[in-house]
Design an enzyme around this catalytic site. Structure first.
Site, mmCIF file in Angstrom:
data_model
loop_
_atom_site.group_PDB
_atom_site.id
_atom_site.type_symbol
_atom_site.label_atom_id
_atom_site.label_comp_id
_atom_site.label_asym_id
_atom_site.label_seq_id
_atom_site.Cartn_x
_atom_site.Cartn_y
_atom_site.Cartn_z
ATOM 1 N N VAL A 1 -15.215 -6.891 -2.941
ATOM 2 C CA VAL A 1 -16.099 -5.500 -4.148
ATOM 3 C C VAL A 1 -17.253 -6.244 -4.874
ATOM 4 O O VAL A 1 -18.354 -5.603 -4.962
ATOM 5 C CB VAL A 1 -15.389 -4.768 -4.860
ATOM 6 C CG1 VAL A 1 -16.136 -3.705 -5.533
ATOM 7 C CG2 VAL A 1 -13.805 -4.229 -4.391
ATOM 8 N N GLY B 1 -10.024 -6.386 4.823
ATOM 9 C CA GLY B 1 -10.581 -6.480 2.566
ATOM 10 C C GLY B 1 -10.071 -4.824 2.378
ATOM 11 O O GLY B 1 -10.373 -4.546 1.197
ATOM 12 N N GLU C 1 -4.955 -4.527 -1.934
ATOM 13 C CA GLU C 1 -4.927 -5.472 -3.044
ATOM 14 C C GLU C 1 -4.931 -6.456 -3.064
ATOM 15 O O GLU C 1 -4.438 -7.170 -1.404
ATOM 16 C CB GLU C 1 -4.083 -4.680 -3.771
ATOM 17 C CG GLU C 1 -4.448 -3.083 -4.088
ATOM 18 C CD GLU C 1 -5.980 -2.991 -4.993
ATOM 19 O OE1 GLU C 1 -5.385 -3.726 -6.114
ATOM 20 O OE2 GLU C 1 -6.619 -2.451 -4.117
ATOM 21 N N ASP D 1 -0.487 1.541 -6.128
ATOM 22 C CA ASP D 1 -2.057 1.701 -5.997
ATOM 23 C C ASP D 1 -2.477 2.905 -6.390
ATOM 24 O O ASP D 1 -3.239 4.074 -7.030
ATOM 25 C CB ASP D 1 -2.624 1.030 -4.931
ATOM 26 C CG ASP D 1 -4.034 1.398 -4.659
ATOM 27 O OD1 ASP D 1 -5.337 0.838 -5.744
ATOM 28 O OD2 ASP D 1 -4.778 1.798 -4.003
ATOM 29 N N LYS E 1 -4.213 4.914 -9.281
ATOM 30 C CA LYS E 1 -4.774 6.954 -9.156
ATOM 31 C C LYS E 1 -4.602 7.974 -8.927
ATOM 32 O O LYS E 1 -5.407 8.681 -9.744
ATOM 33 C CB LYS E 1 -5.936 6.338 -7.511
ATOM 34 C CG LYS E 1 -5.650 5.281 -7.278
ATOM 35 C CD LYS E 1 -6.448 5.122 -6.091
ATOM 36 C CE LYS E 1 -6.894 3.963 -5.224
ATOM 37 N NZ LYS E 1 -6.921 3.207 -3.978
#
Ligand code: NDP
Ligand code: HSE
Length: 428
Positions: free
Chosen positions: A15, A188, A191, A202, A206
């Protein structure tokens, strides 16, 4: 134009690399939109000596994150390291230094968001986190702002790109689980530790964030019922296909009739005609149902460097504008503090495939177990296989605790050789 705003970047991986690229490529537009230029003051990474494909001077890299965020004159901090520490300490140090923070770190927000929001408020600065849920999809802002006048009662969707990529490849191409996970990692999406994706951590983080925003209640990752996709077998995927369904890892946050919050993440079969069934690869999609707006759907790239960097930069522009105007944006809203109920109280439906002896009375014995737990059967399909048979049962909605007790008792029957597929059914 106001004076330049100094930006510290924490993390320069999948990121962070795209955040740097967009900061440089869009510098003039960003300055015009904010009313002040942004200046990259430093980039904290674990290995500052590493050769990186980013268009900035090497001297900007440092291993001293604390030194960077506490430097005099830092206005804005972008945290894209991930995980709990050192991300939490660095964000708290940034607040203490008077900087606003933009983060993509759902794990931290879902574990200790309360501490971060309280610190931001204490120091009169902003904490924004659009990128933490749904990658590029504007989802946090609609829940926090656009729907602030409505009453949300359900949020349902696909919020993990990696697992959606894996399930999609298994369903569409018969790919193996491992092969698909390796591809998602190389792209990509995963995690740093992909266990967070495939075991549902994950998505649970969220889901906790979405539930907190939707119901104005602090929901932690530990409040979320979590099942990942590691137990999803090729048989489950084939069973779903045979039923005209597809397997997806869903995140569901809903208000019960007695105004309690239920939050869960688990694989589920959904009909191929359902809009979520056509969400492919690492895309995410989320339905929000609210009293006045009705049903809303949000769709887009849920993972990957550039899509996530887009959400980060959007937040950066907002907090930078606030800075220029000397105001704060919105903080945490947890006034409702609703109770979170256990998974057993959730009303769900099950699909159960049983390998059984093909003889008289089997169906009656199986049906009796469902009846004992007050679980009503919607459909039964029997396929003979010589001496053996397979019973494929789909239930009506019932309490999850009753459904799982039913399956436990079915496993105890002599005539049941195996429960070959067991999955919740959603979306009808
Ligand atoms: P990466 O693992 O690719 O990058 C992490 C970066 O943090 C690396 O640059 C690493 O340094 C740096 N880092 C690690 N430990 C430290 C430390 N102790 N001090 C300073 N820097 C450190 O992660 P991603 O870019 O994929 O993810 C970043 C965040 O964004 C996470 O919170 C993730 O959940 C979130 N996110 C990711 C998405 C994605 O699609 N990847 C989508 C949405 C959110 P070095 O390069 O030297 O190893
Ligand atoms: N690993 C995450 C995913 C990144 O696959 O969805 C985006 O949050």
């Amino acid at each position: 134009m106001s004076k330049p705003l100094n930006v510290a970047l924490l993390g320069c991986g999948a990121v962070g690399t795209d955040v740097v690229r967009l900061l440089i490529e869009h510098a003039d537009d960003l300055a015009a939109r904010i009313g002040a230029p942004l200046e990259l003051a430093g980039i904290a990474v674990r290995r500052p000596e590493k050769v990186r494909d980013v268009p900035v001077d090497k001297s900007l890299f440092t291993a001293d994150g604390k030194g960077l965020v506490t430097k005099e004159g830092i206005d804005l901090v972008i945290e894209v390291i991930g995980g709990i520490e050192p991300a939490r300490s660095l964000i708290l140090a940034a607040f203490e230094n008077g900087a606003s923070v933009v983060t993509a770190n759902k794990a931290l927000l879902a574990e200790d968001g309360g501490t971060l929001f309280a610190a931001a408020e204490k120091h009169g600065v902003d904490l924004y986190f659009e990128a933490a849920v749904g990658g590029a999809i504007p989802l946090v802002r609609p829940l926090r702002e656009s729907l602030a006048g409505d009453k949300v009662h359900k949020v349902l969707g696909i919020v993990n790109g990696t697992t959606n990529y894996i399930l999609d490849k298994m369903d569409s191409y018969g790919a193996s689980y491992t092969e698909a996970l390796d591809e998602a990692t190389a792209l990509g999406y995963a995690e740093p530790d992909p266990t967070a994706d495939v075991e549902g951590f994950d998505a649970a983080a969220k889901a906790a964030i979405l539930a907190s925003l939707a119901f104005h209640t602090r929901v932690l990752a530990s409040d979320v019922h979590r099942e990942g996709i590691t137990d999803v077998t090729a048989t489950d995927v084939a069973s779903a296909k045979a039923m005209g369904c597809v397997v997806k890892l869903l995140a569901i946050a809903e208000l019960s009739e007695d105004n309690r919050v239920g939050v869960r993440v688990h694989p589920a079969m959904i009909p191929r005609s359902h809009p979520l069934a056509s969400v492919r690869e690492a895309y995410n999609a989320v339905f929000v149902e609210s009293a006045a707006a009705g049903q809303l759907m949000f769709y887009g790239q849920g993972a990957g460097g550039a899509p996530t960097a887009s959400a980060v930069l959007g937040d950066l522009v907002t907090v930078a504008r606030n800075r220029v105007q000397g105001i704060r944006g919105i903080g945490e809203s947890t006034y409702a503090q609703l109770e979170v109920h256990p998974m057993g109280d959730t009303r769900t439906r099950y699909h159960v495939s049983l390998d059984v002896d093909d003889k008289a009375g089997v169906l009656a014995a199986v049906a009796d177990v469902f009846a004992q737990h007050d679980v009503s059967i919607q459909t039964v399909r029997q396929e003979g296989r010589g001496e053996d048979a397979q019973l494929v049962i789909v239930t009506h909605e019932a309490a999850d605790a009753a459904l799982s007790a039913t399956v436990d008792d079915l496993r105890e029957l002599d005539i049941v050789r195996d429960v070959s597929s067991l999955m919740r059914v959603e979306g009808e």
